[in-house]
Design a protein around this motif. Structure first.
Motif, PDB file in Angstrom:
ATOM      1  N   ARG A  11      22.889  -9.824 -37.184  1.00  0.00           N
ATOM      2  CA  ARG A  11      24.499  -9.749 -36.727  1.00  0.00           C
ATOM      3  C   ARG A  11      24.732  -8.618 -35.184  1.00  0.00           C
ATOM      4  NH1 ARG A  11      25.734 -10.129 -41.841  1.00  0.00           N
ATOM      5  NH2 ARG A  11      27.085  -7.754 -41.671  1.00  0.00           N
ATOM      6  N   CYS A  12      23.706  -7.680 -35.556  1.00  0.00           N
ATOM      7  CA  CYS A  12      24.266  -6.265 -34.121  1.00  0.00           C
ATOM      8  C   CYS A  12      23.477  -7.080 -32.767  1.00  0.00           C
ATOM      9  CB  CYS A  12      23.595  -4.913 -34.576  1.00  0.00           C
ATOM     10  SG  CYS A  12      23.617  -4.588 -36.139  1.00  0.00           S
ATOM     11  N   PRO A  13      23.939  -6.847 -32.445  1.00  0.00           N
ATOM     12  CA  PRO A  13      23.866  -7.293 -30.759  1.00  0.00           C
ATOM     13  C   PRO A  13      23.229  -6.660 -29.935  1.00  0.00           C
ATOM     14  CG  PRO A  13      25.668  -6.184 -30.661  1.00  0.00           C
ATOM     15  CD  PRO A  13      25.695  -6.331 -32.096  1.00  0.00           C
ATOM     16  N   VAL A  50      22.537  -0.814 -43.925  1.00  0.00           N
ATOM     17  CA  VAL A  50      22.220  -1.836 -42.918  1.00  0.00           C
ATOM     18  C   VAL A  50      23.996  -1.778 -42.607  1.00  0.00           C
ATOM     19  CG1 VAL A  50      21.732  -3.817 -42.424  1.00  0.00           C
ATOM     20  CG2 VAL A  50      20.174  -3.214 -44.064  1.00  0.00           C
ATOM     21  N   CYS A  51      23.501  -2.401 -41.465  1.00  0.00           N
ATOM     22  CA  CYS A  51      25.436  -1.893 -40.611  1.00  0.00           C
ATOM     23  C   CYS A  51      25.417  -3.641 -41.686  1.00  0.00           C
ATOM     24  CB  CYS A  51      24.336  -2.569 -39.334  1.00  0.00           C
ATOM     25  SG  CYS A  51      26.444  -2.784 -38.390  1.00  0.00           S
ATOM     26  N   PRO A  52      26.972  -2.868 -41.361  1.00  0.00           N
ATOM     27  CA  PRO A  52      28.195  -4.107 -41.908  1.00  0.00           C
ATOM     28  C   PRO A  52      28.935  -4.772 -41.403  1.00  0.00           C
ATOM     29  CG  PRO A  52      28.669  -1.787 -42.195  1.00  0.00           C
ATOM     30  CD  PRO A  52      27.728  -1.450 -41.926  1.00  0.00           C
ATOM     31  N   LEU A  53      28.733  -4.674 -39.876  1.00  0.00           N
ATOM     32  CA  LEU A  53      29.637  -4.981 -39.561  1.00  0.00           C
ATOM     33  C   LEU A  53      29.258  -5.599 -38.383  1.00  0.00           C
ATOM     34  CD1 LEU A  53      29.787  -2.058 -36.426  1.00  0.00           C
ATOM     35  CD2 LEU A  53      32.057  -2.540 -38.685  1.00  0.00           C
ATOM     36  N   ALA A  54      30.737  -6.637 -38.383  1.00  0.00           N
ATOM     37  CA  ALA A  54      30.759  -7.755 -38.283  1.00  0.00           C
ATOM     38  C   ALA A  54      29.693  -8.322 -36.621  1.00  0.00           C
ATOM     39  CB  ALA A  54      31.696  -9.248 -38.498  1.00  0.00           C
ATOM     40  N   GLU A  99      26.766   0.967 -33.091  1.00  0.00           N
ATOM     41  CA  GLU A  99      28.144   0.734 -33.057  1.00  0.00           C
ATOM     42  C   GLU A  99      28.235   1.444 -34.962  1.00  0.00           C
ATOM     43  OE1 GLU A  99      30.713  -1.886 -32.158  1.00  0.00           O
ATOM     44  OE2 GLU A  99      29.241  -3.480 -30.734  1.00  0.00           O
ATOM     45  N   SER A 100      27.655   1.643 -35.303  1.00  0.00           N
ATOM     46  CA  SER A 100      27.872   1.905 -36.988  1.00  0.00           C
ATOM     47  C   SER A 100      27.056   2.861 -37.298  1.00  0.00           C
ATOM     48  CB  SER A 100      27.215   0.549 -38.051  1.00  0.00           C
ATOM     49  OG  SER A 100      25.967   0.533 -37.352  1.00  0.00           O
ATOM     50  N   GLY A 101      25.583   3.402 -36.474  1.00  0.00           N
ATOM     51  CA  GLY A 101      24.004   4.434 -36.573  1.00  0.00           C
ATOM     52  C   GLY A 101      23.807   4.046 -37.761  1.00  0.00           C
TER      53      GLY A 101
END
Ligand SMILES: [Zn+2]
Length: 767
Positions: free
Chosen positions: A620-622, A638-642, A612-614
């Protein structure tokens, strides 16, 4: 007295003129003009020597000079009957015909081509006068002179060897060999009558294109010959009943568009010195390509497609191995002589890979997140707001998916970022010579295919990806031989030029051969999925006028165009359903026994990223996916998405089926127990994915039921969400337009045994 003297003077002048004219009739026609047309036999061969087309004279026709002894007497009779009944007695012109033509010309005030004698036709053939009244007079004058220069037999020989019998066949020997595959001495009366009528109108009476018209005149001529006693009635009756078998054009004109291209590429001065052109074509492959093309166009006719074109290149050498410019070269109704490989058309999305290759060189990566959101782009002609084919926006999307799914807005915004000038210059480096306007004219729309190009330009540019970034102009000639047998150097071949870095070219190849990345647009079972390594891209021009699939394997590049030469739009066609299946068949034909992978060059690294973030995955990434990066461009953050929203899909996705394009679900639910009336399409739990490329109105599902044995029904009602949408008779199918949403579908029918009702079927349609 003075009057008489004046009259006498006039008389002298008149007499003198008449005498001069009379004497002038005895001035022989220059012998040099009557020389035989040089016999130039030029063979165009395929790569292993198979004859594609033969014997072209200076005039671009086939020719062998023959005497009367080498010509069937039947042909001589038929020719005189068709062209010049009084040939043996007139003085070169037919006085009655001259007077009649003169009167007609006065009435019509333009030159009517009167019934010219054979002698006049020989003169016209030699001198090629313009169609003026003065020319007509000169022609008659020269015709009389010719009669004093040559005997009747000699003039007839001139006529039979010089006249055009259509299809570039000059002279009777060439015509006999072309149409009947036999020498002129062996022509039957029926064949002779057919040939004798062609010179009058070689294109209207072309036996390939207009066999009925040619046959009608042939029969008329034979009947006239019977009335006039030109041959025994029995013989003519037999000829009337004879089925004249013209040798199929395909046997004499193999790969017609290709041969025309090859000839056009050699200057006439040089062509005259040649006896053999050994080309790069593979005649065996060509035959198969032509068959596949004809079959696919026939199948696509319902969708309003009348033509297609194919080119196949060998990547290593850039040699053209196969080329078919239309379905049928001899089909005039559909402009068969137009070469679809070199015709200018809008390329649609097929230009996008070049944009993305530049983006990768400029530091973007396959994992770069692009925004597929409503965007306005400033252009010279004002603001431009591109839309996707599905008229939807897909939000943030990785570059890999944006290219593989062919979304428009990311492609335009990428080009906006790197600059449309850069793409324009790179396309020029790739010898897209057809882009003749300045870069500003095309602007950012260039990446959506607003500039017209040819299929050949597209194919040879794609071959550069297959060649790890090296461009090599296509080749059609392997060797040339002169008439004296000495080899002539083939045209100079350009050297391979680097256009893209091997790493960028490989990444584009990897994306274009990534079947998972294009699922959102094309479904799991697209015709672009192969059991061997193959990269492919589709394109559809505005208003569905042109439809393309271009792609390559490590060894071959194939370009396919489908559409109509007259620009008629197609119906219900996208790259995947028009050119795609033909592309697929050709690629399978070429690669059946090959399983070569694309070779990954140095300088690439594989690392897992968050889809999702690349970026590098966090705890937290599924899940993560593997992506390939040009070393140095890989993400550091690193991916910051929740990631706290629920992901789509899930446990229901048990098995996979087909996409909505083919009317079958991409996710199939468990099947239901049988009852008297069962809905078989769709099935309970099916999930459909709309195709973003196809127009919505074309995305329909054929609802289908099955009646258990012993049951029958006159009509079936289709109910969706409690509303009756249709009542249909056998076979009870209903074509339902798919829209996003959840639906419950039921079928009801009345049979002898009473009312029938199917178990409900619940489905979902995703956009
Ligand atoms: Zn993440």
């Amino acid at each position: 007295m003075r009057l008489t003297r004046g009259r006498r003077a006039v008389m002298f002048v008149l007499l003198g003129t008449v005498l001069a004219v009379c004497i002038s009739f005895y001035v022989p026609v220059s012998r040099g003009r009557l020389d035989r047309i040089p016999v130039i036999s030029l063979r165009i061969e395929d790569r292993s020597g198979v004859l594609l087309r033969e014997v072209l004279s200076d005039e671009g026709g086939r020719c062998r000079w023959v005497g009367l002894a080498d010509i069937s007497p039947a042909l001589l009779k038929a020719t005189l009957a068709a062209e010049d009944r009084h040939y043996l007695v007139h003085p070169g012109v037919n006085p009655y015909a001259v007077v009649r033509a003169f009167v007609q010309n006065l009435r019509n005030r333009h030159v009517v081509s009167g019934a010219s004698t054979i002698t006049q036709q020989v003169i016209r053939n030699i001198y090629r006068f313009p169609r003026t009244l003065f020319a007509k007079v000169s022609e008659a004058w020269l015709a009389v002179r010719l009669e004093h220069t040559l005997s009747k037999d000699e003039i007839l020989v001139q006529y039979l060897n010089r006249i055009s019998y259509g299809n570039q066949a000059l002279g009777i020997e060439a015509a006999a060999r072309l149409y009947f595959d036999k020498p002129a001495s062996d022509l039957s009366l029926a064949e002779s009558a057919l040939l004798a009528i062609i010179p009058r109108a070689p294109s209207e009476l072309n036996p390939y294109r207009n066999p009925a018209a040619a046959r009608k005149l042939q029969q008329e001529l034979l009947r006239r010959m019977r009335e006039q006693g030109d041959a025994p009635a029995g013989e003519i009756d037999r000829a009337l009943g004879e089925v004249v078998a013209v040798k199929p054009a395909s046997e004499s004109f193999r790969a017609p568009h290709f041969c025309d291209m090859v000839l056009a590429g050699i200057p006439p001065s040089e062509r005259r010195s040649l006896s053999v052109i050994r080309t790069t074509l593979d005649a065996g492959l060509q035959v198969k390509i032509e068959k596949l093309l004809a079959g696919h166009v026939a199948a696509m006719e319902k969708k309003g497609i009348s033509n297609a074109a194919v080119v196949v290149l060998d990547n290593a050498s850039s040699e053209i191995l196969g080329l078919a410019g239309s379905r049928d070269f001899f089909d005039e109704r559909h402009d068969g002589q137009v070469n679809g490989v070199t015709a200018l058309r809008q390329p649609g999305s097929t230009i996008k890979p070049f944009t993305y290759a530049l983006a990768l060189e400029k530091g973007m990566t396959a994992a770069t997140i692009l925004e597929d959101v409503s965007t306005q782009f400033a252009t010279l002609e004002g603001n431009f707001a591109p839309e996707n084919y599905d008229e939807k926006y897909h939000g943030p999307i990785r570059l890999r998916s944006a290219l593989a799914s062919s979304y428009n807005i990311p492609a335009v915004s990428v080009l906006q970022t790197i600059g449309p000038d850069l793409l324009y210059r790179r396309l020029k480096d790739l010898e897209f010579d057809s882009l003749r306007k300045p870069a500003e004219y095309y602007g950012v729309g260039l990446t959506l295919g607003n500039g017209e190009v040819t299929l050949l330009e597209l194919a040879r540019a794609y071959a550069a990806f297959g060649r790890a970034g090296l461009y090599l102009r296509e080749k059609s000639i392997r060797a040339l031989r002169r008439k004296d047998g000495s080899p002539a150097g083939p045209p100079p071949v350009s050297k391979p030029r680097r256009i893209f870095s091997p790493a960028a070219a490989y990444l584009i190849t990897h994306i274009l051969s990534d079947r998972d990345a294009r699922v959102p647009t094309f479904g799991y079972h697209s015709p672009l999925n192969f059991t061997f390594s193959a990269a492919a891209k589709t394109g559809t021009s505005k208003d569905f006028r042109d439809n393309w699939t271009v792609g390559y394997t490590p060894r071959y590049t194939v370009g396919v165009w489908a559409g109509n030469f007259d620009g008629q739009p197609m119906e219900n066609v996208s790259g995947i359903s028009g050119a795609g299946p033909l592309f697929r068949d050709i690629l399978i034909l070429l690669n059946e026994d090959r399983k070569e992978p694309f070779v990954e060059p140095d300088g690439l690294i594989h690392i897992p990223v968050c889809p999702e973030s690349g970026l590098l995955p966090s705890a937290r990434c599924p899940h993560s996916i593997d992506e390939i990066f040009i070393a140095g461009t890989e993400p550091a953050a690193v991916c910051p998405l929740a990631h706290n929203r629920k992901t789509a899909g899930g446990a229901a996705a048990a098995t996979t089926g087909l996409s909505a394009t083919t009317g079958l679900p991409i996710v199939r639910g468990p099947s239901m127990p049988k009852s008297a009336l069962t809905i078989v399409v769709p099935q309970d739990g099916d999930i459909f994915k709309l195709d973003p490329v196809l127009r919505r109105s074309y995305q329909t599902l054929s609802l289908q039921v099955r009646l258990a044995d012993g049951n029958n029904a006159r009509t079936i009602e289709w109910w969706i969400d409690g509303q009756k949408i249709a009542e249909v008779g056998p076979p009870f199918r209903f074509s339902w337009n798919l829209r996003p949403g959840s639906y419950t579908i039921k079928a009801r029918g009345i049979s002898a045994g009473g009312a029938l009702e199917s178990p409900p079927v619940r489905i979902k349609v995703l956009s």
